[in-house]
Design an enzyme around this catalytic site. Structure first.
Site: not given
Ligand code: NAD
Length: 484
Positions: A51, A148, A178, A182, A216, A235, A240, A331
């Site tokens: 943009r 995603k 992704h 790997k 994580e 998520d 994944h 997380k």
């Protein structure tokens, strides 16, 4: 050992959202690394399209800054950035309007591969596909890459698939996960199907269970408003962790080719049993010291979205019946670590007696950090004094085994973008796979949304809620340690 750089045809790659976070942090640094490796063909062009009003010089300055931030200095010494930046161009575009499209059409060259990376929110995918088609920018050989999240349930994913299908054939659509890019994930296939050692044991007769962990340390940070509408299941698990599960569980494809591999993955997803509510643990991180709780970070005091999930999953087919797959992701956990562990059964009879203890072979495939694989084997503890057994790792950390090149394996995005240019869809998700994955997760999400149950609380820096441990203990098993 000299790594081979396989040449690709020259291309025009348009990155819609070329000024965004993903483009600056992953896509362009990844392309720069391919340039360094000598894989960027003569005359290849990367066109940022977003943009903001700016010219090509302004865009080059922006990307110079991004690469200086995201590619460490010592990794920039052997290829001057200027050479890479000279291949960049920019067009200001309005995805939902008319601005910029004629100019983009003029910029595209005939007779080169045309690829369009949709690094924008999914709400814009339809508008971009339509305009690419209407302006004659995309041709039958063109490819589009979509990020995603691919939908938030079966209905929205189906709608997205149908929207894209109005203008592009399935063979032109590259849905990125992704994790599939790997190095270790691909190595998992090499280990399974390139050796005779593992495949005969790769079934419920010899495997007790499998653990897949993606842990994580970060919280939801600045993504709070997006994440709170999503949660760990949408998520991380639906995409994944499911992809990892598929690669572990699938039957050997007849060839390492897109549809052979994707057909086998789809069969796995279709063989997944619905997960019983007792086999699902959802958690939310609590506050600790100076750090806020999940609800503080989400700015939603009554949020029931999970920042952690653990599941016991059964694959109902001849190979896996009776061998559960345990998945967990979350997380603000103890360490940033992702691992697949194939835990083999005990030897059928111990000739060494009870004092030798219980020993199991475990194949551990680490995705991060230190990508690599370890096979735990049992040997005799050295020295006199009888037969005492210990477990030692047969280690294949890529950085050690392969020397400096093992440290320098291409990042997932680099590899996947080059696969798009080559026209190889093997490591991308097919539309029916994504829909099947949602068809499996939707009923679980609907069930907990209906009963309104709160996720269990867990301490930041822990391994998740106590209930996740209990899920394992119930079956006499335990999670592997989360460690870096
Ligand atoms: P961002 O908000 O940082 O960037 C969005 C980009 O889209 C900007 O370049 C903006 O100019 C452009 N844009 C927005 N509206 C536009 C319009 N109407 N016309 C033209 N351009 C427009 O977003 P991001 O973090 O880079 O994420 C992009 C996509 O990638 C999203 O779908 C996101 O879910 C996905 N994704 C991001 C990450 C990440 O780490 N950032 C990881 C995985 C997936």
């Amino acid at each position: 050992m000299v790594s081979r750089v396989i040449p690709v045809d020259t291309f025009d790659l348009v990155i819609f959202g070329g000024t965004g976070d993903l483009a600056r942090r992953k896509i362009l640094p990844g392309l720069y690394r391919r340039f360094q490796a000598g894989q960027m063909p003569e005359g290849a062009r990367i066109i940022g399209a977003a943009r903001s009003e700016m010219d090509a010089e302004g865009y080059r300055a922006m990307i110079r800054e991004a690469i200086e931030e995201f590619v460490p200095e010592e990794k920039r010494v052997n290829a001057p950035l200027d050479g890479f930046l000279a291949q960049l161009d920019y067009v200001a575009i309005d995805a939902t309007g008319t601005g910029g499209w004629d100019r983009l059409a003029e910029m595209m060259r005939a007779d080169v591969v045309r690829a369009f990376y949709f690094s924008v929110g999914p709400a814009l995918f339809g508008a971009l596909a339509e305009r690419l088609h209407d302006h004659g920018i995309a041709n039958e050989q063109s490819r589009i890459v979509v990020e995603k999240p691919f939908g938030r349930d079966l209905e929205s994913a189906g709608k997205l698939n149908r929207t894209l299908a109005q203008h592009f054939d399935e063979t032109q659509i590259y849905r990125i996960d992704h994790y599939l890019g790997k190095e270790t994930v691909q190595n998992l296939m090499a280990v399974r199907f390139g050796n005779v050692l593992f495949e005969p044991l790769w079934n419920s007769q010899y495997v007790d269970h499998i653990q897949i962990t993606v842990a994580e340390t970060v919280g939801i940070g600045g993504r709070g408003s997006y994440y709170d509408k999503s949660g760990a299941m949408r998520d991380m698990v639906q995409n994944h962790l499911m992809q990892l599960l598929c690669l572990i569980a699938m039957e050997p494809p007849s060839r390492f080719e897109p549809d052979s591999v994707r057909d086998e993955k789809l069969k796995v997803i279709r063989a997944l049993d619905p997960v019983r509510p007792d086999d699902i643990v959802r958690g939310q991180y609590a506050a600790s010291g100076d750090t806020g709780s999940y609800r503080d970070d989400a700015d939603n005091p009554d949020s029931r979205t999970e920042s952690f999930i653990a599941l016991k999953v059964n694959v109902s087919n001849w190979r896996w019946a009776g061998t559960p797959f345990y998945l967990r992701t979350g997380k603000r956990l103890k360490a940033r670590a992702s691992e697949i562990a194939v835990v083999f059964k005990d030897a059928p009879h111990s000739i060494f007696g009870e004092e030798a203890g219980r020993h199991r072979n475990i194949l551990s495939i680490r995705l991060q950090p230190n990508e690599g694989m370890t096979l735990g084997v049992t040997i005799k503890e050295p020295g006199p004094g009888g037969m005492r057994l210990i477990d030692v790792p047969l280690d294949m950390t890529f950085a050690d085994a392969l020397g400096p090149e093992g440290e320098d394996v291409p990042d997932a995005y680099e590899r996947l973008i080059m696969d798009v240019i080559r026209g190889n869809q093997t490591l991308f998700m097919r539309g029916d796979e994504v829909e099947a994955a949602w068809a499996w997760t939707d009923p679980m999400i609907e069930a907990w949304e209906e009963d309104g149950r709160r996720p269990c609380s867990y301490e930041p820096g822990s391994t998740g809620p106590e209930e996740a441990q209990i899920l394992m203990h119930r079956a006499g098993r335990r999670w592997r340690e989360i460690k870096t």
